[in-house]
Design a protein around this motif. Structure first.
Motif, PDB file in Angstrom:
ATOM      1  N   SER A 106     -24.571   9.694   8.218  1.00  0.00           N
ATOM      2  CA  SER A 106     -23.458  10.956   8.617  1.00  0.00           C
ATOM      3  C   SER A 106     -24.642  12.106   8.605  1.00  0.00           C
ATOM      4  O   SER A 106     -24.806  12.914   9.660  1.00  0.00           O
ATOM      5  N   SER A 107     -25.590  12.131   7.685  1.00  0.00           N
ATOM      6  CA  SER A 107     -26.615  12.901   7.393  1.00  0.00           C
ATOM      7  C   SER A 107     -27.766  12.839   8.895  1.00  0.00           C
ATOM      8  O   SER A 107     -27.819  13.927   9.472  1.00  0.00           O
ATOM      9  N   PHE A 108     -27.882  11.655   9.171  1.00  0.00           N
ATOM     10  CA  PHE A 108     -28.856  11.395  10.500  1.00  0.00           C
ATOM     11  C   PHE A 108     -28.182  12.003  11.675  1.00  0.00           C
ATOM     12  O   PHE A 108     -28.540  12.569  12.694  1.00  0.00           O
ATOM     13  N   ARG A 109     -26.860  11.413  11.802  1.00  0.00           N
ATOM     14  CA  ARG A 109     -25.927  11.999  12.860  1.00  0.00           C
ATOM     15  C   ARG A 109     -26.049  13.397  13.081  1.00  0.00           C
ATOM     16  O   ARG A 109     -26.077  14.034  14.216  1.00  0.00           O
ATOM     17  N   ASN A 110     -25.575  14.212  11.972  1.00  0.00           N
ATOM     18  CA  ASN A 110     -25.623  15.753  11.967  1.00  0.00           C
ATOM     19  C   ASN A 110     -27.081  16.172  12.596  1.00  0.00           C
ATOM     20  O   ASN A 110     -26.972  17.118  13.392  1.00  0.00           O
TER      21      ASN A 110
END
Length: 199
Positions: A184-188
Motif C-alpha cells: 500500500s505504501s509503495f503504491r501510494n
C-alpha cells in the motif's frame, strides 16, 4: 531479528531463514520466492509509473512475436495508432495487410491480425517481470533487481507470507499484514509520482 541489509537475493534468502528460524526451507527458497514474486506482480500490476516501453518487429507473413521479460502487456500501437485488443484471433489467416488487432497467447506471445504484408515496428507498453524465476529461469545469489533495491520490505514480507503459510507459522498473519501495508505504501508513493507533470 535485527536490521538486515537486503540488496541481493542471497541477503533476501538469509533474511527469510533468520525470520522463520529454520533452515529446512533453504532448498525450496527459489520456489517460495517465485510464488512471492507472482503475488507482488499482481499487486503492483496497474501502477503506471512502473510501465516500460519496447519496440517489437513483426516479420512478413508471421502473425506471432515473442517478448521476453514481460509480466503483462498493457498496450500495443503501430505508428502511434493503438491496436485493438481481442480475446481470440484466427490462426493462419489468408488476409494480409497492416495489423490493426492483437491478442495475447500465454503470457508474452503477441499475435496480430491481419497477417503482416511487410515488416512492421510495434510499440509495446508493458510491466516487466521481477526476475528470471518467473520465467522458469535461475537467479544468481549475487543478483538484484529494481524492487529489491527500492522496496526490500515488499519483497521480504511477501516471501515470509508464503513461507509462513507453508510452515503453518503463527506469525503468518502478521507477515501478510506487513506485506499488505508495504504494498500500500509503495503504491501510494508511485501513484503520487505518476501524477507529477514533467517539467
Amino acid at each position: 531479528p535485527g536490521d538486515t541489509t537486503l540488496n541481493t537475493f542471497l541477503e533476501l534468502k538469509n533474511a527469510i531463514v533468520l525470520y522463520v528460524r529454520t533452515d529446512e526451507i533453504i532448498p525450496s527458497l527459489p520456489t517460495f520466492i517465485s510464488l512471492a514474486e507472482a503475488n507482488i506482480m499482481r499487486a503492483l500490476n496497474n501502477i503506471t509509473a512502473l510501465y516500460k516501453s519496447a519496440t517489437l518487429t513483426l516479420s512478413i507473413g508471421n502473425q506471432y512475436a515473442e517478448m521476453l521479460g514481460v509480466n503483462t502487456i498493457k498496450e500495443v500501437s503501430l505508428s502511434g495508432e493503438p491496436l485493438s485488443r481481442k480475446t481470440f484471433i484466427l490462426t493462419d489467416s489468408d488476409e494480409y495487410g497492416c495489423p490493426y488487432e492483437y491478442t495475447i497467447e500465454g503470457k508474452n506471445i503477441l499475435k496480430v491480425f491481419p497477417t503482416p504484408d511487410e515488416a512492421y515496428q510495434l510499440d509495446v507498453i508493458y510491466t516487466p517481470v521481477l526476475s528470471p524465476l518467473l520465467e522458469g529461469g535461475v537467479v544468481e545469489d549475487t543478483s538484484t533487481n529494481w524492487l529489491l533495491q527500492e522496496a526490500p520490505d515488499v519483497y521480504l514480507y511477501a516471501c515470509l507470507a508464503v513461507v509462513g503459510a507453508y510452515l503453518n507459522s503463527e506469525e503468518v498473519s502478521k507477515w501478510a499484514a506487513m506485506y499488505k501495508e508495504a504494498v500500500s505504501s509503495f503504491r501510494n508513493i508511485h501513484t503520487e509520482q505518476s501524477k507529477i507533470e514533467p517539467l
